[in-house]
Design a protein around this motif. Structure first.
Motif, mmCIF file in Angstrom:
data_model
loop_
_atom_site.group_PDB
_atom_site.id
_atom_site.type_symbol
_atom_site.label_atom_id
_atom_site.label_comp_id
_atom_site.label_asym_id
_atom_site.label_seq_id
_atom_site.Cartn_x
_atom_site.Cartn_y
_atom_site.Cartn_z
ATOM 1 N N LYS A 1 0.852 -1.284 0.193
ATOM 2 C CA LYS A 1 -0.246 -0.054 -0.023
ATOM 3 C C LYS A 1 0.844 1.374 0.015
ATOM 4 O O LYS A 1 0.523 2.371 -0.960
ATOM 5 N N GLU A 2 1.979 1.313 0.670
ATOM 6 C CA GLU A 2 2.812 2.419 0.842
ATOM 7 C C GLU A 2 4.165 2.158 1.574
ATOM 8 O O GLU A 2 4.115 1.088 2.182
ATOM 9 N N GLY A 3 5.057 2.827 1.117
ATOM 10 C CA GLY A 3 6.539 2.519 1.501
ATOM 11 C C GLY A 3 7.190 1.584 0.547
ATOM 12 O O GLY A 3 6.921 1.228 -0.436
ATOM 13 N N MET A 4 8.638 1.191 0.989
ATOM 14 C CA MET A 4 9.456 0.296 0.306
ATOM 15 C C MET A 4 9.859 -0.674 1.025
ATOM 16 O O MET A 4 10.242 -0.672 2.129
ATOM 17 N N VAL A 5 9.522 -1.815 0.579
ATOM 18 C CA VAL A 5 9.797 -3.318 1.134
ATOM 19 C C VAL A 5 10.821 -3.887 0.574
ATOM 20 O O VAL A 5 11.162 -3.791 -0.631
ATOM 21 N N GLU A 6 11.711 -4.957 1.098
ATOM 22 C CA GLU A 6 12.514 -5.941 0.652
ATOM 23 C C GLU A 6 11.842 -7.291 0.918
ATOM 24 O O GLU A 6 11.662 -7.439 2.033
ATOM 25 N N SER A 7 11.897 -8.069 0.111
ATOM 26 C CA SER A 7 11.037 -9.377 0.122
ATOM 27 C C SER A 7 11.917 -10.557 -0.252
ATOM 28 O O SER A 7 12.480 -10.467 -1.467
ATOM 29 N N LEU A 8 12.092 -11.604 0.521
ATOM 30 C CA LEU A 8 12.852 -12.768 -0.020
ATOM 31 C C LEU A 8 11.698 -13.522 -0.955
ATOM 32 O O LEU A 8 10.608 -13.956 -0.354
ATOM 33 N N VAL A 9 12.286 -13.836 -2.096
ATOM 34 C CA VAL A 9 11.365 -14.622 -3.042
ATOM 35 C C VAL A 9 12.252 -15.378 -4.011
ATOM 36 O O VAL A 9 13.131 -15.074 -4.737
ATOM 37 N N ASN A 10 12.024 -16.678 -3.949
ATOM 38 C CA ASN A 10 12.738 -17.471 -4.587
ATOM 39 C C ASN A 10 14.337 -17.359 -4.633
ATOM 40 O O ASN A 10 15.118 -17.588 -5.174
ATOM 41 N N GLY A 11 14.618 -17.178 -3.021
ATOM 42 C CA GLY A 11 15.846 -17.253 -2.836
ATOM 43 C C GLY A 11 16.618 -16.126 -3.017
ATOM 44 O O GLY A 11 17.712 -15.832 -2.708
ATOM 45 N N GLN A 12 15.739 -14.827 -3.529
ATOM 46 C CA GLN A 12 16.464 -13.669 -3.996
ATOM 47 C C GLN A 12 15.562 -12.621 -3.170
ATOM 48 O O GLN A 12 14.548 -12.459 -3.024
ATOM 49 N N MET A 13 16.454 -11.274 -2.615
ATOM 50 C CA MET A 13 15.837 -10.101 -2.039
ATOM 51 C C MET A 13 15.722 -9.334 -3.082
ATOM 52 O O MET A 13 16.501 -8.992 -4.020
ATOM 53 N N LYS A 14 14.207 -9.022 -3.127
ATOM 54 C CA LYS A 14 13.991 -7.938 -4.174
ATOM 55 C C LYS A 14 13.300 -6.682 -3.523
ATOM 56 O O LYS A 14 12.439 -6.828 -2.527
ATOM 57 N N ARG A 15 13.416 -5.463 -3.922
ATOM 58 C CA ARG A 15 12.741 -4.292 -3.394
ATOM 59 C C ARG A 15 11.549 -3.904 -4.050
ATOM 60 O O ARG A 15 11.753 -3.840 -5.449
ATOM 61 N N VAL A 16 10.534 -3.500 -3.557
ATOM 62 C CA VAL A 16 9.274 -2.891 -4.417
ATOM 63 C C VAL A 16 8.587 -2.167 -3.527
ATOM 64 O O VAL A 16 8.826 -2.002 -2.367
ATOM 65 N N GLY A 17 7.519 -1.183 -4.104
ATOM 66 C CA GLY A 17 6.901 -0.052 -3.627
ATOM 67 C C GLY A 17 5.584 -0.193 -3.732
ATOM 68 O O GLY A 17 4.937 -1.073 -4.281
ATOM 69 N N GLN B 1 3.634 -15.558 -2.345
ATOM 70 C CA GLN B 1 4.508 -16.438 -1.746
ATOM 71 C C GLN B 1 4.017 -17.719 -1.984
ATOM 72 O O GLN B 1 3.095 -18.149 -1.378
ATOM 73 N N ALA B 2 4.757 -18.550 -2.369
ATOM 74 C CA ALA B 2 4.121 -20.126 -2.783
ATOM 75 C C ALA B 2 4.243 -20.797 -1.512
ATOM 76 O O ALA B 2 4.808 -20.581 -0.642
ATOM 77 N N SER B 3 3.542 -21.821 -1.701
ATOM 78 C CA SER B 3 3.539 -23.141 -0.789
ATOM 79 C C SER B 3 5.003 -23.500 -0.387
ATOM 80 O O SER B 3 5.455 -23.769 -1.228
ATOM 81 N N ASN B 4 5.201 -23.603 0.776
ATOM 82 C CA ASN B 4 6.393 -24.188 1.322
ATOM 83 C C ASN B 4 7.758 -23.762 0.969
ATOM 84 O O ASN B 4 8.703 -24.173 0.603
ATOM 85 N N GLN B 5 7.687 -22.433 0.472
ATOM 86 C CA GLN B 5 8.879 -21.620 0.042
ATOM 87 C C GLN B 5 9.384 -20.767 0.845
ATOM 88 O O GLN B 5 8.348 -19.886 1.632
ATOM 89 N N MET B 6 10.543 -20.603 1.286
ATOM 90 C CA MET B 6 10.967 -19.548 2.238
ATOM 91 C C MET B 6 10.674 -18.080 2.051
ATOM 92 O O MET B 6 10.964 -17.761 0.564
ATOM 93 N N HIS B 7 10.211 -17.448 2.737
ATOM 94 C CA HIS B 7 9.941 -15.883 2.458
ATOM 95 C C HIS B 7 10.168 -15.013 3.832
ATOM 96 O O HIS B 7 10.197 -15.275 4.604
ATOM 97 N N SER B 8 10.137 -13.650 3.589
ATOM 98 C CA SER B 8 10.308 -12.659 4.439
ATOM 99 C C SER B 8 9.928 -11.433 3.760
ATOM 100 O O SER B 8 9.866 -11.233 2.420
#
Length: 151
Positions: free
Chosen positions: A93-109, A116-123
């Motif tokens: 909705k607002e701000g800038m986040v970094e998310s772990l997806v498919n083993g990579q950190m990605k920044r989105v706004g 986030q798929a089933s049984n995959q690591m995420h943050s």
């Protein structure tokens, strides 16, 4: 000509169908079409920011559908990287986040969508210098809650 066997099969099928319906409806109130007004959902403070729970209930096709909105303070993560069987969609909705997806950190706004798929690591972490707010939608397909409870 209808035989006793035909009647037996019909009664068995009808009983199985009614039992399935009874189990489905005994799991709780099925959520119907609803409106959830942002201004009427209380924001609860957390150590990392705040959270608003909009709903968490069974639907006609899911064992559970859940929606909450998290606001993270600058530099905060909602939790360490983890995984779980249910899938999630996050809408920034607002701000800038970094998310772990498919083993990579990605920044989105704002306006970005994270699946986030089933049984995959995420943050997710707020990497901006203002609060970051995002909607989270997760669901449990039929039978998933029973499997989760057994684990």
């Amino acid at each position: 000509m209808i035989t006793r066997r035909d009647i037996g099969i019909a009664l068995f099928t009808m009983s199985a169908t009614l039992a399935t319906v009874a189990v489905t409806y005994s799991q709780g109130n099925i959520m119907s079409s609803s409106i959830f007004d942002w201004n009427q959902i209380e924001a609860k403070e957390t150590p990392t920011g705040s959270s608003r729970r909009f709903f968490r209930a069974p639907t006609a096709t899911l064992d559970e559908l859940e929606c909450h909105v998290t606001t993270l303070k600058p530099g905060e993560s909602s939790h360490p990287p983890h995984q779980h069987p249910e899938e999630e969609i996050l809408i920034i909705k607002e701000g800038m986040v970094e998310s772990l997806v498919n083993g990579q950190m990605k920044r989105v706004g704002p306006g970005s969508v994270i699946f986030q798929a089933s049984n995959q690591m995420h943050s997710i972490k707020n990497v901006g210098n203002v609060p970051a707010t995002y909607h989270v939608f997760s669901w449990h397909s039929p039978g998933m809650l029973k499997k989760k409870a057994k684990n």
